[in-house]
Design an enzyme around this catalytic site. Structure first.
Site, short mmCIF file in Angstrom:
data_model
loop_
_atom_site.label_atom_id
_atom_site.label_comp_id
_atom_site.label_asym_id
_atom_site.label_seq_id
_atom_site.Cartn_x
_atom_site.Cartn_y
_atom_site.Cartn_z
N CYS A 205 -27.64 1.16 24.56
CA CYS A 205 -27.08 1.56 25.86
C CYS A 205 -25.62 1.12 25.95
O CYS A 205 -25.32 -0.06 25.85
CB CYS A 205 -27.92 0.86 26.93
N GLU B 111 -35.12 7.04 23.86
CA GLU B 111 -35.73 5.85 24.48
C GLU B 111 -34.65 4.84 24.79
O GLU B 111 -33.69 4.70 24.02
CB GLU B 111 -36.74 5.23 23.53
N ARG C 259 -44.06 -3.78 29.19
CA ARG C 259 -42.78 -3.39 28.59
C ARG C 259 -42.41 -2.02 29.14
O ARG C 259 -43.02 -1.00 28.76
CB ARG C 259 -42.95 -3.33 27.07
N ARG D 9 -39.90 1.13 29.65
CA ARG D 9 -38.82 1.79 28.94
C ARG D 9 -38.51 3.16 29.55
O ARG D 9 -39.43 3.87 29.99
CB ARG D 9 -39.21 2.02 27.46
C1 SAM Z 1 -33.43 -0.23 20.25
S1 SAM Z 1 -33.32 -0.26 18.53
C2 SAM Z 1 -34.36 1.08 18.08
C3 SAM Z 1 -35.59 0.63 17.35
C4 SAM Z 1 -36.52 1.69 16.84
N1 SAM Z 1 -36.77 2.72 17.82
C5 SAM Z 1 -37.83 1.08 16.38
O1 SAM Z 1 -38.88 1.59 16.71
O2 SAM Z 1 -37.82 0.04 15.69
C6 SAM Z 1 -31.71 0.37 18.22
C7 SAM Z 1 -31.35 0.32 16.76
O3 SAM Z 1 -30.11 1.00 16.56
C8 SAM Z 1 -29.48 0.42 15.45
N2 SAM Z 1 -28.06 0.85 15.42
C9 SAM Z 1 -27.04 0.41 16.21
N3 SAM Z 1 -25.90 1.05 15.87
C10 SAM Z 1 -26.19 1.92 14.87
C11 SAM Z 1 -25.43 2.85 14.11
N4 SAM Z 1 -24.11 2.98 14.31
N5 SAM Z 1 -26.04 3.58 13.16
C12 SAM Z 1 -27.38 3.43 12.95
N6 SAM Z 1 -28.16 2.55 13.62
C13 SAM Z 1 -27.58 1.80 14.58
C14 SAM Z 1 -29.69 -1.09 15.69
O4 SAM Z 1 -29.51 -1.84 14.52
C15 SAM Z 1 -31.15 -1.10 16.21
O5 SAM Z 1 -32.07 -1.35 15.18
#
Ligand code: SAM
Length: 352
Positions: A72, A110, A154, A156
């Site tokens: 976010c 999400e 949780r 979301r």
């Molecule tokens: C809220 S988590 C999502 C987790 C996933 N939905 C799961 O079930 O495990 C957001 C993820 O986005 C990744 N992220 C952040 N910036 C990114 C980027 N520029 N490219 C790829 N992934 C990224 C973070 O490392 C993090 O693991």
């Protein structure tokens, strides 16, 4: 028909597990965190691409569904003043450019519960406007994992978009009776850590909250004093989250990505114990065969960042039923003008 999806910001693959259980195939994944990529690769035996901002959208395989649990970030308020939404420089911009190029039939996004209030509601507004401009019909709702067969409170924000004009109906999701923490605890074979009796206090007359949480006590640590009234020590909010103890007869609070020490304490069978790592993964719907690699601290971070699999599984089931199979019917109908009237019927029925 087997639908293809892409898994953006894939973490350890919570989204993927829920869609695979609905016989969908992953054709591309991207995740910037090295440890998350290692775990994903070990569990799904597939290459995970790195930073999405560096990936050319034209090189991403065609797909039916785009999945993204994206971080976010605020959009530029200056954009609103100028009368347009500027998403450049944010990770949502990367989702947008992939949608423009690939035009999948459906999108599932999400985010945290407070996404809807982020930047006084402006962030959600920009996201919905951008999706609408790309031709997606959108709907959103805050869903709670506890309603999908895992004992975790949780919440979301889920945003679903379709390219066929059908609005996803969240009321059709099959909700399950809430279960308790004790239903997912493993047998103690010497691996469970207990607190000493002197280290905690159990309160009198604990009450079950509507979230299913039962705050029963606290670790004997300092409490918040600023802004709190005297004699409120029996209330959960005066204790920092890692010091709170919840009954195993209720649900568990949200596991957090910031909690590297796994300070999740439950009162069970007259004693206070820490949840084991396996139990934390169970609280997110991962099965016990899921491979856990690396340090405990990283494993706690990963699980707190994930999405709850049974919730995704039900979203995927309904997405296929309400949107994807209907999109296929519409495509067939468009080839025949007489059948086009059926399409309008399908659309109207879906939103009822
Ligand atoms: C809220 S988590 C999502 C987790 C996933 N939905 C799961 O079930 O495990 C957001 C993820 O986005 C990744 N992220 C952040 N910036 C990114 C980027 N520029 N490219 C790829 N992934 C990224 C973070 O490392 C993090 O693991």
């Amino acid at each position: 028909m087997k639908y293809k999806f892409i898994d953006l910001f894939s973490g350890i693959g919570g989204f993927r597990a829920g869609f695979e259980k609905n016989k969908c195939d992953c054709v591309f994944s991207s995740e910037i965190d090295e440890h998350a990529r290692e775990m994903y690769q070990a569990n799904y035996d597939e290459k995970v691409f790195n930073d999405i901002t560096k990936i050319d959208e034209k090189k991403i395989p065609n797909h039916d569904i785009l999945l993204a649990g994206f971080p976010c970030q605020p959009f530029s308020i200056a954009g609103e003043k100028k009368g347009f939404e500027d998403t450049r420089g944010t990770l949502f911009f990367d989702i947008e450019r992939i949608l423009k190029e690939k035009k999948p039939k459906a999108i599932v996004l999400e985010n945290v519960k407070h996404f809807k209030n982020h930047d006084s509601g402006y962030t959600l507004k920009v996201v919905l406007n951008a999706l609408n401009k790309l031709g997606y019909t959108t709907s959103w709702k805050v869903l709670n994992a506890k309603d999908f067969g895992v004992p975790q409170n949780r919440e979301r924000t889920i945003i679903i978009g379709s390219s066929n004009g059908i609005k996803f109906n969240y009321n059709k999701l099959n909700l399950q009776q809430t279960i308790c923490i004790k239903d997912i605890l493993e047998d103690d074979k010497g691996q469970v850590e207990y607190l000493k009796e002197d280290d905690y206090t159990i309160i009198k007359n604990p009450k079950k909250q509507s979230s299913g949480l039962i705050f029963v006590g606290y670790r004997n640590k300092k409490i918040r004093t600023k802004g709190t009234r005297p004699d409120t020590i029996h209330l959960s909010r005066v204790h920092k989250q890692p010091n709170r103890i919840y009954s195993s007869d209720g649900t568990h609070p949200t596991l957090s990505s910031g909690e590297s020490a796994g300070r999740y304490f439950v009162y069970h069978d007259g004693k206070v114990r820490k949840l084991t790592l396996k139990e934390c993964y169970r609280l997110m719907g991962f099965n016990d065969n899921f491979k856990l690699l690396g340090s405990k601290a990283k494993l706690y971070n990963r699980i707190g960042n994930s999405i709850v699999i049974p919730m995704v599984e039900e979203i995927a089931r309904q997405l296929k039923e309400q949107i994807l199979t209907k999109t296929d019917k519409i495509i067939k109908c468009q080839k025949s003008p007489i059948q086009m009237s059926l399409f309008e019927n399908i659309k109207d029925k879906a939103v009822e």
